[in-house]
Design a protein around this motif. Structure first.
Motif, PDB file in Angstrom:
ATOM      1  N   THR A 341       0.810  -1.224   0.000  1.00 27.89           N
ATOM      2  CA  THR A 341       0.000   0.000   0.000  1.00 27.89           C
ATOM      3  C   THR A 341       0.845   1.278   0.000  1.00 27.89           C
ATOM      4  O   THR A 341       0.295   2.374   0.067  1.00 27.89           O
ATOM      5  N   VAL A 342       2.160   1.156  -0.055  1.00 29.85           N
ATOM      6  CA  VAL A 342       3.039   2.324   0.062  1.00 29.85           C
ATOM      7  C   VAL A 342       2.949   3.192  -1.185  1.00 29.85           C
ATOM      8  O   VAL A 342       3.165   2.716  -2.312  1.00 29.85           O
ATOM      9  N   ASP A 343       2.642   4.459  -0.985  1.00 30.40           N
ATOM     10  CA  ASP A 343       2.615   5.417  -2.091  1.00 30.40           C
ATOM     11  C   ASP A 343       4.039   5.578  -2.622  1.00 30.40           C
ATOM     12  O   ASP A 343       4.955   5.930  -1.870  1.00 30.40           O
ATOM     13  N   PRO A 344       4.291   5.331  -3.917  1.00 29.19           N
ATOM     14  CA  PRO A 344       5.671   5.392  -4.441  1.00 29.19           C
ATOM     15  C   PRO A 344       6.294   6.780  -4.380  1.00 29.19           C
ATOM     16  O   PRO A 344       7.521   6.901  -4.405  1.00 29.19           O
ATOM     17  N   ALA A 348       3.957   6.960   2.050  1.00 26.72           N
ATOM     18  CA  ALA A 348       2.873   6.769   3.014  1.00 26.72           C
ATOM     19  C   ALA A 348       2.141   5.458   2.742  1.00 26.72           C
ATOM     20  O   ALA A 348       1.954   5.053   1.590  1.00 26.72           O
ATOM     21  N   ARG A 349       1.694   4.817   3.816  1.00 25.91           N
ATOM     22  CA  ARG A 349       0.927   3.576   3.696  1.00 25.91           C
ATOM     23  C   ARG A 349      -0.555   3.924   3.649  1.00 25.91           C
ATOM     24  O   ARG A 349      -1.118   4.387   4.645  1.00 25.91           O
ATOM     25  N   ASN A 350      -1.172   3.694   2.512  1.00 24.86           N
ATOM     26  CA  ASN A 350      -2.567   4.054   2.284  1.00 24.86           C
ATOM     27  C   ASN A 350      -3.388   2.785   2.079  1.00 24.86           C
ATOM     28  O   ASN A 350      -3.329   2.152   1.025  1.00 24.86           O
ATOM     29  N   VAL A 351      -4.134   2.423   3.127  1.00 17.87           N
ATOM     30  CA  VAL A 351      -4.872   1.170   3.115  1.00 17.87           C
ATOM     31  C   VAL A 351      -5.803   1.102   1.904  1.00 17.87           C
ATOM     32  O   VAL A 351      -6.368   2.104   1.470  1.00 17.87           O
ATOM     33  N   ASN A 355       0.608  -0.178  -4.618  1.00 20.53           N
ATOM     34  CA  ASN A 355       1.837   0.335  -5.214  1.00 20.53           C
ATOM     35  C   ASN A 355       2.116  -0.515  -6.451  1.00 20.53           C
ATOM     36  O   ASN A 355       2.638  -1.628  -6.349  1.00 20.53           O
ATOM     37  N   LEU A 356       1.747   0.009  -7.604  1.00 19.62           N
ATOM     38  CA  LEU A 356       1.859  -0.768  -8.835  1.00 19.62           C
ATOM     39  C   LEU A 356       3.276  -0.814  -9.380  1.00 19.62           C
ATOM     40  O   LEU A 356       3.542  -1.542 -10.356  1.00 19.62           O
ATOM     41  N   HIS A 388      -4.385  10.434   2.273  1.00 15.01           N
ATOM     42  CA  HIS A 388      -5.020   9.306   1.579  1.00 15.01           C
ATOM     43  C   HIS A 388      -6.044   9.852   0.591  1.00 15.01           C
ATOM     44  O   HIS A 388      -6.795  10.795   0.902  1.00 15.01           O
ATOM     45  N   PRO A 389      -6.126   9.291  -0.613  1.00 16.16           N
ATOM     46  CA  PRO A 389      -7.076   9.823  -1.612  1.00 16.16           C
ATOM     47  C   PRO A 389      -8.536   9.785  -1.171  1.00 16.16           C
ATOM     48  O   PRO A 389      -9.355  10.536  -1.717  1.00 16.16           O
TER      49      PRO A 389
END
Length: 855
Positions: A341-344, A348-351, A355-356, A388-389
């Protein structure tokens, strides 16, 4: 502190003809009740003046923990149950009556409330102080003859409240009684120690000293170490507080234990055994039994933060099944840590995001792992960071715990990127419609992608302001307005997070089952934090982020046994240690050898040096492979134990005194490092670096008081119990393991790459008849089989019997199918005696199944 001890208590006559309750009121308006809920369970309440626990608009009028034996997890509400309905949750006692007794002092009054099992007595002193005692009924409940009390309030100070908020309960402490239960640090016995009632993310904890840990456990079990008589006290409150088992000493009052809640009222249950197995069964009757996990959960479950944190995480996990095949080690699951879930860009870890870059094809990865028997359990956390979005959308719908002063989400610092980093964010409010809808949608998306179950993590809910609010908007029928976090409790959110994950998983499985006209699969949920009742939803839990050391290996043993006594029966540890350095080769071997005997077997870590893996030390791989293979051969025995846990609460791993309550040495130092696996197997793992032997205490027979016979699991040698023996444990031996005389252990001989892989249609039952020269005796064990994965699966239950006559020169065995709901893959059970046992085996009964001697 402004503590008040209410005085001037008097009995309030009942308004109806019911004889199941006693009501008392003090001069200041404090009220207390005693109610017989079941033959072995009593409920006691104490409310300070001005606190009305019956007000339906207060969370105090509801319970989320007491459910009764007929409760179904799917039927439980976000609002819980009305406490006014609790009388109907359990069977009414066969006989309940009240008897008023003149104590001989004209100013003293004693009232009794009795059931067939327990007599409760409420005494009002001359100055109006209330004291309760509970005793096992020695004769018929209509008799005034009872045994000595197993629980006595502390005279003159039993019930207190603080004018600044909070209540307390003081109980006399007996020198012969030991205290146990719940996730607490080593050693096993809790006497003389004090614990905070809270839950924290205590990564790298000291296994002997750190408190609080991850679970909120407002209960204890008390066992008389001379008689084995057992009872439990469960405090039905999620308020922060503390529990003291004799750490605090005040000479004026004598020895006592103390429970304190920072807010609310006292609402507690006294639960009587009298034996420890009966006590745990009664606890499960009141609080609900643990959910039955799928059979694959008994396999090796892999995990490491390092997999999902790696820049090439997709490749590492894609190749994981091939690595297990190369090592020739079976594996049934992979915990997918939050690195996915880590934003590249921000780290940040966004449940519920991906992370593609690390995971370019999540669905394809899940498909590959599932095809190789490696089921995936993604890590999910109960908060959104402000970046988080979805944060603003949830904020708009008031799906977070709420700050009433700013009329905005409750803000706190939450783990964001790497070790020690944090960012501002907000916890979900799982009493709100918005949070539950968002959460369940995210869980279902992961399940649609191919995940098998969910891993609820970082769910200790460290909210820093008691006045912040839970909306209860997801419980419109309960008429509950918003409630303060301090009164409702942080642990309530932990529990409701579990219900949301459970409901989403169950709804998904039901939809899949309906589409294919099959029974839905069992939800599989793992949780780090916990609260009473969480075992009804989360099939697995563990001792949290422990530290790599021999000390932790030792201390985690008693942590696991205590957790099991508190209904966390499917429990384990991060084998090899989560925090700290990599385990040495020998430490890893000994930890795995210990882990294969636990209900949950998982290797997990977060190491700068890389991941901890079963094959990381090639020179140790043959030993580790053999240990894990042993684990898989024992799954028929373990799986039956899981069924027993789900029916009666009995944990897989049990203390030495579980069946040996009258043996005083079973409560001694040996209890800290030895445990039973089910009824038959005694395990004493190696807990010292370089050790090639260890001392093992073998309990004596509870009925005769003499040394029972114990068979060395590895050699077949018989040893007399009631004494300590020195057992050889070379590095390749998976602990010092003994089986009690009369033990019956079902196994299988074929092990594939995962549970259910290939043909497992065989059963080999290990029989341990007492050695030649022994007295006559008979024993049995009921093997339980089902499909291993669906809810409500029909079972086939085979009663396996063992008998010897005086002298034990022949061994008589039998098998009888008691229930035939599941079609077995075998029609014959192999019979095997210990190594070197050449006695004649006589088959006495073959009803619905055949027996065949295996040499």
């Amino acid at each position: 502190m402004r503590q008040v001890i209410p005085q001037g208590f008097s009995h309030v006559p009942p308004k109806s003809s019911s004889l199941s309750s006693l009501l008392f009121e003090a001069a200041d308006g404090s009220r207390a009740t005693v109610t017989a809920v079941d033959s072995s369970i009593f409920r006691v309440t104490f409310a300070p003046p001005g606190l009305d626990a019956s007000d339906p608009r207060s969370v105090l009028s509801r319970t989320h923990t007491v459910v009764g034996k007929s409760a179904a997890a799917a039927d439980e509400s976000v609002a819980g149950k009305a406490r006014s309905d609790l009388r109907t949750l359990l069977d009414s006692p066969d006989t309940v009556f009240r008897l008023e007794i003149d104590s001989g002092n004209k100013d003293s009054r004693v009232y009794s409330l009795a059931t067939p099992a327990v007599t409760a007595r409420a005494a009002i002193s001359p100055d109006g102080l209330l004291t309760l005692t509970f005793a096992g009924s020695a004769k018929s409940p209509s008799s005034q003859s009872v045994s000595a009390p197993f629980l006595e309030d502390l005279p003159l100070r039993a019930y207190t409240y603080d004018k600044n908020g909070g209540v307390a309960h003081y109980v006399k402490r007996k020198s012969t009684v030991g205290y146990y239960g719940g996730e607490r640090g080593a050693p096993l016995e809790l006497t003389g120690r004090r614990f905070r009632l809270d839950a924290l993310d205590s990564m790298g904890y000291d296994v002997d000293r750190t408190d609080p840990l991850y679970k909120f456990t407002p209960y204890y079990l008390a066992v008389d170490k001379t008689t084995g008589e057992s009872h439990a006290v469960f405090y039905d409150s999620f308020s922060r507080g503390g529990i003291d088992f004799g750490c605090e000493v005040d000479a004026f009052w004598g020895d006592y234990t103390k429970y304190e809640a920072d807010q609310g009222v006292l609402d507690y249950y006294v639960i009587y055994g009298p034996t420890l197995p009966a006590l745990v069964d009664h606890m499960s009757l009141l609080l609900g039994a643990p959910i039955l996990p799928p059979k694959f959960s008994l396999g090796y479950l892999a995990s490491a933060m390092g997999y999902a944190e790696h820049a090439d995480a997709h490749k590492m996990l894609w190749e994981f099944p091939d690595k297990m095949r190369e090592w020739n080690v079976p594996c049934d699951g992979m915990h997918l840590s939050s690195g996915y879930t880590v934003d590249p860009e921000t780290g940040a870890r966004n449940v519920f995001t991906w992370n593609l870059q690390r995971f370019p094809d999540p669905k394809g990865l899940f498909t590959k792992l599932n095809a190789n028997g490696v089921r995936v359990f993604p890590n999910i956390k109960p908060w959104l960071l402000a970046g988080h979005p979805a944060y603003e959308a949830i904020k708009e719908k008031k799906g977070f715990v709420w700050d009433p002063e700013t009329d905005s989400p409750s803000l706190t610092r939450l783990w964001s990127a790497g070790a020690g980093t944090s960012a501002t964010g907000s916890y979900f409010d799982f009493t709100s419609e918005a949070a539950r809808a968002f959460w369940k949608s995210g869980v279902k998306d992961l399940l649609e992608m191919g995940a098998e179950g969910m891993w609820n993590d970082n769910n200790e809910y460290t909210i820093h302001d008691d006045t912040h609010l839970y909306s209860f908007s997801a419980a419109p029928g309960a008429s509950l307005p918003a409630q303060q976090a301090g009164l409702a409790g942080r642990a309530l959110q932990t529990l409701l997070m579990a219900t949301a994950s459970f409901e989403a998983t169950r709804e998904h499985h039901k939809a899949v089952g309906a589409a294919s006209s099959t029974r839905p699969k069992r939800p599989f949920l793992i949780t780090r934090s916990g609260a009473p009742g969480i075992w009804r939803y989360a099939a697995h839990s563990w001792s949290g982020d422990n530290r790599t050391s021999w000390k932790t290996l030792r201390g985690n043993i008693s942590m696991g046994v205590n957790a099991g006594l508190g209904l966390l029966g499917n429990y384990g540890h991060d084998i090899g240690g989560f925090a700290g350095p990599q385990p040495t080769p020998e430490l890893l071997v000994r930890w795995i050898q210990m882990g294969v005997w636990l209900a949950r077997f998982c290797v997990h870590s977060w190491k700068e040096e890389g991941v901890t893996e079963v094959g990381m030390y090639p020179e140790m791989l043959p030993i580790i492979r053999d240990a894990i293979t042993l684990r898989y051969t024992l799954i028929p025995y373990f799986y039956t134990l899981l069924h027993l846990t789900s029916r009666h609460g009995a944990p897989v791993t049990r203390p030495l005194f579980w069946d040996f309550g009258t043996d005083p040495l079973a409560y001694g130092p040996a209890a800290d490092t030895q445990f039973f696996v089910g009824p038959s197997i005694l395990v004493a793992g190696v807990i010292e670096d370089g050790a090639r032997s260890r001392k093992v205490y073998l309990p004596k027979d509870s009925k005769t008081g003499e040394g029972a016979a114990w068979c060395n699991f590895w050699t077949g040698e018989w040893v007399k119990g009631g004494a300590e023996v020195e057992a050889d444990v070379p590095l390749e031996r998976h602990g010092a393991v003994f089986v009690r005389a009369g033990g019956i252990v079902p196994t299988c001989s074929k092990v594939g790459r995962w549970v259910g892989d290939g043909d497992h249609g065989d059963r080999v039952v290990l029989f341990y008849p007492p050695p030649a020269g022994s007295a006559a005796g008979s024993w049995s064990f009921t093997l339980i089989e089902d499909d291993g994965e669906t809810e409500g699966a029909p079972t086939t239950e085979i009663k396996i019997q063992l008998r010897v006559e005086d002298g034990a020169n022949k061994v008589f065995v039998g098998a009888e199918v008691l229930v035939a709901g599941h079609k077995l893959a075998y029609d014959t059970v192999a019979v095997k005696l210990p190594q070197g046992d050449k006695r004649e085996v006589v088959v006495e009964k073959e009803t619905g199944i055949k027996l065949a001697l295996q040499q």
